[in-house]
Design an enzyme around this catalytic site. Structure first.
Site, PDB file in Angstrom:
ATOM      1  N   THR A  71     -48.727  -7.889  21.559  1.00 39.10           N
ATOM      2  CA  THR A  71     -49.453  -8.970  22.308  1.00 39.10           C
ATOM      3  C   THR A  71     -50.587  -8.559  22.920  1.00 39.10           C
ATOM      4  OG1 THR A  71     -46.831  -9.928  22.158  1.00 39.10           O
ATOM      5  CG2 THR A  71     -48.701 -10.390  23.728  1.00 39.10           C
ATOM      6  N   HIS A 119     -53.566  -8.274  21.239  1.00 36.09           N
ATOM      7  CA  HIS A 119     -54.200 -10.136  21.261  1.00 36.09           C
ATOM      8  C   HIS A 119     -54.727 -10.130  22.214  1.00 36.09           C
ATOM      9  CE1 HIS A 119     -52.071 -10.793  16.816  1.00 36.09           C
ATOM     10  NE2 HIS A 119     -50.736 -10.236  17.410  1.00 36.09           N
TER      11      HIS A 119
END
Length: 365
Positions: free
Chosen positions: A44, A47
């Site tokens: 994450t 990202h």
């Protein structure tokens, strides 16, 4: 005079990050202040660092990011009764309301009002972090911080693996990133049958072998669904754990699933995913969406596996850095040339030593 600290900040809504002085967070009545000893980079966080479509619609800026950590409590709020100064802790990253229907029916991990540590509220890539006392996870003092900070992603793997029957079943793990690698180890520890690991990076496939995978599939070199059928006597995988978020890999996972299989989806899709719904329907496939950890059942399951000595995470931590070397760390993650990358917050030296601390031992290489 306001106290400051170093923090890795997602300052602008574009790729990259900046290490800068930021205010030390204030502790509320129901919160604790943790001096962060170690934190780790999650998919994450990549990202967020790369600033993809998911980050654009989800992440609050400017914000200290990072959500996987371990540290020592330095201050507690006036209403805190379950945490003491000096405790070794990590924390659940979902901050929930406790009032909505999911929260009141045992599903707080999908709370309608969730705020996310390091995503929509300040996180742990900093000297200090503030967390709700109710979210605190206590760690044994003999657990190295470099291992304790891995419990958040380990929880994702545990929930994904254990969201259905696993004992004796054929399992395909698609995407041998860090949570995929943890899922391989968890599946083997919990009695899975043959485990097939798929990825496009040879480095990660080698890591998958070290974590216990029985079969390795380079899905850039061969058709994934065909390979799954080849290694399951033409039946398909009874459990498919999709960790990559790649639209084609997701489709291949469903194509390679057995009749009446369970498909658990954790990877964040990198674009729209066109699925063959008739295939899902007529195969009788059960689809599970996985987010975070069940609060707090998954944490206890993960701790039981770690403390029971049945789960070996020793091959995972391959690199450690200090926060000022964040660009090198993220480059490694983006290039797939590493296992778990950990930030050590109180040393400026690169660590490549074997750590032995009670029953917890692993090698950084």
């Amino acid at each position: 005079m306001e106290k400051t600290m170093l923090g890795l900040v997602k300052e602008k809504r574009q790729p990259g990050a900046v290490l800068k002085e930021v205010p030390v967070p204030q502790v509320g009545d129901d919160e604790v202040l943790v001096r962060v000893k170690a934190s780790s980079i999650c998919g994450t966080d990549v990202h967020i660092y790369n600033w993809d479509a998911w980050a654009e619609k989800t992440v609050v800026t400017p914000n200290v990011f990072g959500h996987e950590f371990a540290g020592v409590v330095e201050a507690v709020g006036s209403q805190v009764a379950n945490v003491n100064i000096g405790d070794h802790v990590s924390a659940e990253g979902h901050i929930v309301c406790g009032r909505c229907k999911p929260c009141r029916t045992g599903n707080s991990h999908v709370c309608l009002q969730t705020r996310s540590f390091g995503i929509t509220v300040p996180g742990c890539f900093a000297t200090y972090a503030v967390v709700k006392a109710s979210n605190v996870i206590h760690n044994r003092k003999d657990m190295p911080f470099e291992l304790a900070c891995l419990q958040d992603p380990l929880g994702n793997a545990v929930q994904t693996v254990l969201s259905g029957d696993i004992v004796g079943k054929s399992v395909a793990v698609i995407g041998s990133g860090l949570i995929g690698l943890m899922s391989i180890a968890v599946a083997k520890a919990c009695g899975a049958g043959k485990v097939i690991a798929a990825d496009i990076h040879p480095y990660r496939l080698d890591m998958a072998r070290k974590m216990g995978a029985d079969v390795l599939v380079n899905s850039a070199a061969e058709k994934l669904s065909a390979a799954i059928y080849d290694h399951t006597d033409g039946e398909g995988a009874e459990v498919v754990l999709e960790m990559s978020g790649n639209p084609n890999a997701i489709r291949e996972g469903f194509a390679g699933a057995a009749h009446s299989a369970r498909v658990s989806l954790l990877g964040i899709p990198m674009g729209d995913v066109l699925l063959d719904m008739e295939q899902i329907i007529f195969k009788g496939i059960r689809v599970e969406g996985i987010t975070g950890r069940r609060m707090y059942e998954t944490w206890y399951q993960a701790k039981g596996l770690l403390e029971g000595g049945v789960l070996n995470l020793s091959p995972l931590v391959t690199h450690t850095f200090t926060l000022d070397r964040y660009e090198e760390a993220f480059d490694l993650m983006i290039g797939g040339r590493c296992g778990k990358v950990v930030f050590l917050h109180e040393t400026m030296e690169h660590s490549s030593t074997e750590l032995h601390c009670g029953k917890y031992a692993y090698q950084t290489v």
